[in-house]
Design a protein around this motif. Structure first.
Motif, PDB file in Angstrom:
ATOM      1  N   GLU A  90       1.000  -1.273   0.071  1.00 56.42           N
ATOM      2  CA  GLU A  90      -0.213  -0.113  -0.022  1.00 56.42           C
ATOM      3  C   GLU A  90       0.788   1.164  -0.016  1.00 56.42           C
ATOM      4  O   GLU A  90       1.922   1.426   0.790  1.00 56.42           O
ATOM      5  CB  GLU A  90      -0.780   0.027   1.242  1.00 56.42           C
ATOM      6  N   GLY A  91       0.415   2.383  -0.790  1.00 55.69           N
ATOM      7  CA  GLY A  91       1.239   3.535  -0.652  1.00 55.69           C
ATOM      8  C   GLY A  91       2.333   3.380  -1.750  1.00 55.69           C
ATOM      9  O   GLY A  91       2.471   2.296  -2.361  1.00 55.69           O
ATOM     10  N   GLN A  92       3.318   4.287  -1.863  1.00 58.98           N
ATOM     11  CA  GLN A  92       4.155   4.300  -2.913  1.00 58.98           C
ATOM     12  C   GLN A  92       5.683   4.038  -2.524  1.00 58.98           C
ATOM     13  O   GLN A  92       6.469   4.043  -3.384  1.00 58.98           O
ATOM     14  CB  GLN A  92       4.239   5.594  -3.770  1.00 58.98           C
ATOM     15  N   PHE A  93       6.075   3.860  -1.638  1.00 58.88           N
ATOM     16  CA  PHE A  93       7.052   3.785  -0.785  1.00 58.88           C
ATOM     17  C   PHE A  93       7.334   2.015  -0.353  1.00 58.88           C
ATOM     18  O   PHE A  93       6.359   1.407   0.060  1.00 58.88           O
ATOM     19  CB  PHE A  93       7.603   4.528   0.200  1.00 58.88           C
ATOM     20  N   TYR A  94       8.631   1.671  -0.390  1.00 64.74           N
ATOM     21  CA  TYR A  94       8.810   0.414   0.255  1.00 64.74           C
ATOM     22  C   TYR A  94       9.023   0.606   1.677  1.00 64.74           C
ATOM     23  O   TYR A  94      10.031   1.094   2.086  1.00 64.74           O
ATOM     24  CB  TYR A  94      10.133  -0.142  -0.306  1.00 64.74           C
ATOM     25  N   PRO A  95       8.052  -0.019   2.645  1.00 58.84           N
ATOM     26  CA  PRO A  95       8.315   0.396   4.236  1.00 58.84           C
ATOM     27  C   PRO A  95       9.341  -0.499   4.639  1.00 58.84           C
ATOM     28  O   PRO A  95       8.877  -1.557   5.602  1.00 58.84           O
ATOM     29  CB  PRO A  95       6.883  -0.027   4.635  1.00 58.84           C
ATOM     30  N   VAL A  96      10.448  -0.380   4.472  1.00 51.87           N
ATOM     31  CA  VAL A  96      11.695  -1.360   4.988  1.00 51.87           C
ATOM     32  C   VAL A  96      11.775  -1.589   6.320  1.00 51.87           C
ATOM     33  O   VAL A  96      11.751  -2.610   6.847  1.00 51.87           O
ATOM     34  CB  VAL A  96      13.139  -0.703   4.099  1.00 51.87           C
ATOM     35  N   ASN A  97      11.439  -0.467   7.199  1.00 57.17           N
ATOM     36  CA  ASN A  97      11.748  -0.704   8.478  1.00 57.17           C
ATOM     37  C   ASN A  97      10.390  -1.105   9.391  1.00 57.17           C
ATOM     38  O   ASN A  97      10.921  -1.761  10.158  1.00 57.17           O
ATOM     39  CB  ASN A  97      12.146   0.713   9.252  1.00 57.17           C
ATOM     40  N   LEU A  98       9.406  -0.517   8.749  1.00 58.24           N
ATOM     41  CA  LEU A  98       8.158  -1.607   9.169  1.00 58.24           C
ATOM     42  C   LEU A  98       8.307  -2.951   8.890  1.00 58.24           C
ATOM     43  O   LEU A  98       7.881  -3.766   9.907  1.00 58.24           O
ATOM     44  CB  LEU A  98       6.620  -1.033   8.391  1.00 58.24           C
TER      45      LEU A  98
END
Length: 634
Positions: free
Chosen positions: A415-423
């Motif tokens: 979801e969204g446009q970024f790769y949520p690496v830390n999540l």
């Protein structure tokens, strides 16, 4: 009622009726299957829903996390502990593959809240092709003493003519299928249902010895004696697909279908002239983007939405870094333990789990990592619903992955446009059940034997009583076919030959410079190193170590900030003299490309860095000053 909306017309009046659905669901596979059923119900529904799940501890953990992060408006979920119900049905010998859980629908009158009057009971292998409210409305057609709504069984099972000496349980005619049941709970309780089914089961078991079809056999035996209890539902409410059914006689046209029941372990390979239609319907919901089901019902905003809106409203939409900041508050739907998992940490308190995260384009690294690391692994995978199914097929087709029970695969949906690496890292870390974790990345292969070496280091360096981060020196190769070094001596000779390099030596030396590779070459004992600006080693730490900061998404500073946090909390960095890991080559990620080509991306990253450092100085005071000065000098 679920929300305080005013019903202004008849349709809305219907809509505020909450529909109650009960499902028995135990184990990893059933928890995965039930999601397809839930999606099909959510897709068509216009009413608030209340799911009642009778689960074992595994399914409860998976489903409670899934619904909590799914945040579907006007849906409530309750869990009931199946372990507490086992004694109610464990006396019944059952040959059906569903095991003891296949009998638990018998005890719903006792299990579900005493003020709940009616409920729709579903098997996990059901798909809805219409609004469940239509089925709920059938309760109004019950007459006299009718308390059970059921569809006739569409196979010849209860006729007893499937093979020689086939002896089914007693049933009325073809009997009834219990994949879909309407239960009038209040009336069943008055009829003392509990005693009724028990006496019947005890009597029949004297000659039958065990059930073949779990609860269905007992329901049918009770109905054979008390036919007046049943309201027969039209067969389109439970079209049973398996090789031995007459399901095709149930409908003239596929548009008549309302509920499909895949009551065969073979699922999509059954013999039916409309099998393609059924297959596509099933696959539609299997791969359907669950985020689209978060849509509002008839203008009833849910509390969850209010909370996230309040947080977002504090952000300035004109801020050029708004999209970055917003990511921190995005709740990603999360399905823990997507595949079967089985692992008990060793009793010596030295056990360590490798933690990593990945997306679809790094799937090919999994088998290699499993060959290099025999210990437990916790992985967060960032996938769409359709990719999750591709991953499932990939994993099930891999002997290497299927032979491992100690890998936890946790899907975080896109979801969204970024790769949520830390999540993603935090999701994988939270599922670690060993005392220690090795924080790695998916494109690194640990040296053979690293798992055992780290466990020995736990004892040697007294990890349980000290705050240490054990550094595993990182190297890289540009060769796709590397003869992986079996020892430190072999690694050093590859380093001298130029087959290997210290990690990022040519683009980002500072990231690993403090590891002091020159010293490592000749070191035979662990040695301490000091934190320096931009240090981002791969470390083993205790499970209670700080999480990663969610504001860093995509590429840049995500590990640096974490190591800084460890340093601020006075962790000692200790380099292991005989440990190493090697970064394998791959195409650059989408996010690094964005970072390199997009000036705004770099500007926002710098802003987030500065804000992180200000937070650090607020939290750690004077001790955090060195981060500000180091940054200014770097």
């Amino acid at each position: 009622k679920m929300c305080g909306c005013r019903a202004t017309d008849h349709k809305l009046l219907i809509a505020v009726n909450t529909i109650h659905v009960a499902i028995v669901c135990a184990g990893y596979n059933a928890s995965r299957d039930v999601v397809t059923l839930v999606k099909s119900v959510l897709f068509h529904r216009r009413n608030p829903l209340h799911f009642h799940f009778i689960t074992d501890s595994i399914a409860q953990q998976i489903l409670s996390s899934l619904f909590h992060t799914w945040m579907v408006p006007a849906v409530r979920v309750n869990f009931y502990d199946a372990d507490e119900l086992k004694s109610e049905v464990s006396w019944i010998p059952n040959k059906h593959y569903s095991g003891i859980y296949g009998l638990m629908k018998l005890v719903l009158t006792k299990t579900l809240p005493s003020d709940l009057q009616r409920v729709i009971v579903l098997d996990t292998d059901i798909t809805f092709a219409t609004d469940i409210a239509e089925l709920w409305a059938v309760f109004h057609k019950f007459k006299g003493q009718q308390v059970l709504g059921l569809v006739e069984n569409q196979s010849d099972w209860y006729l007893g003519n499937l093979w020689k000496n086939h002896r089914p349980w007693p049933a009325l005619g073809r009997g009834f299928n219990t994949g879909v049941i309407l239960l009038l709970l209040d009336r069943l309780r008055k009829l003392r249902w509990e005693q009724m089914w028990r006496l019947t089961a005890e009597r029949e078991l004297m000659s039958m010895l065990s059930t073949s079809l779990a609860d269905q056999d007992i329901f049918n035996a009770v109905i054979k004696q008390n036919p007046f209890l049943v309201h027969q539902l039209p067969c389109f409410w439970n079209v049973q697909l398996s090789d031995h059914t007459r399901s095709e006689k149930c409908y003239k046209d596929v548009s008549d279908l309302k509920v499909i029941h895949w009551n065969s372990p073979k699922k999509l390979r059954v013999k039916n002239k409309h099998v393609e239609f059924f297959r596509n319907l099933y696959l539609t919901f299997l791969e359907y983007d669950g985020n689209l089901l978060r849509r509002e019902l008839f203008g009833c905003p849910s509390e969850a939405d209010h909370n996230s809106e309040n947080t977002l409203s504090e952000l300035d939409e004109d801020d050029p870094c708004y999209e970055f900041r917003r990511e921190r508050f995005t709740v990603h739907r999360t399905h823990l333990y997507f595949l079967h998992y089985e692992y008990e940490p060793s009793s010596d308190n030295t056990d360590v789990t490798l933690v990593a995260q990945l997306s679809m384009d790094r799937l090919q690294m999994l088998e290699a990592i499993c060959k290099h690391w025999e210990g437990p692994i916790s992985l967060a995978l960032y996938l769409s619903d359709a990719e999750a199914q591709q991953f499932l097929r990939y994993a099930q087709g891999s002997e290497v992955l299927m032979s491992r029970g100690n890998v936890g695969y946790h899907i975080v949906y896109k979801e969204g446009q970024f790769y949520p690496v830390n999540l993603l890292r935090n999701v994988a870390m939270r599922q670690v059940n060993t005392p220690y974790m090795f924080l790695s990345d998916i494109d690194f292969l640990p040296m053979y034997g690293l798992y055992e070496y780290l466990r020995k280091s736990v004892v040697q360096l007294d990890m349980s009583n000290t705050k240490k981060a054990l550094v595993v020196p990182a190297f890289e190769t540009l060769r796709y076919r590397l003869s992986y070094p079996k020892s430190k001596a072999e690694l050093l000779s590859q380093l001298d030959m130029g087959t290997l390099f210290t990690f990022r030596y040519h683009v980002w030396t500072k990231g690993h410079a403090p590891t002091n590779f020159a010293k490592w070459r000749t070191a035979t004992t662990p040695y301490k190193v000091q934190w320096e600006a931009d240090f981002e080693p791969y470390v083993m730490v205790r499970r209670d170590s700080p999480e990663y900061d969610r504001r860093f998404v995509g590429f840049g500073w995500n590990k640096v900030a974490h190591i800084m946090e460890l340093d601020a909390q006075e962790y000692e960095f200790v380099v292991l003299p005989n440990a190493y890991m090697i970064h394998m080559p791959h195409a650059p990620s989408f996010d690094i490309t964005k970072f390199r080509s997009n000036k705004q991306y770099r500007v926002c990253l710098k802003t987030l860095k500065e804000e992180f450092q200000q937070n650090m100085s607020r939290r750690y005071g004077f001790a955090a000053l060195k981060y500000m000065t180091a940054e200014n000098n770097s």
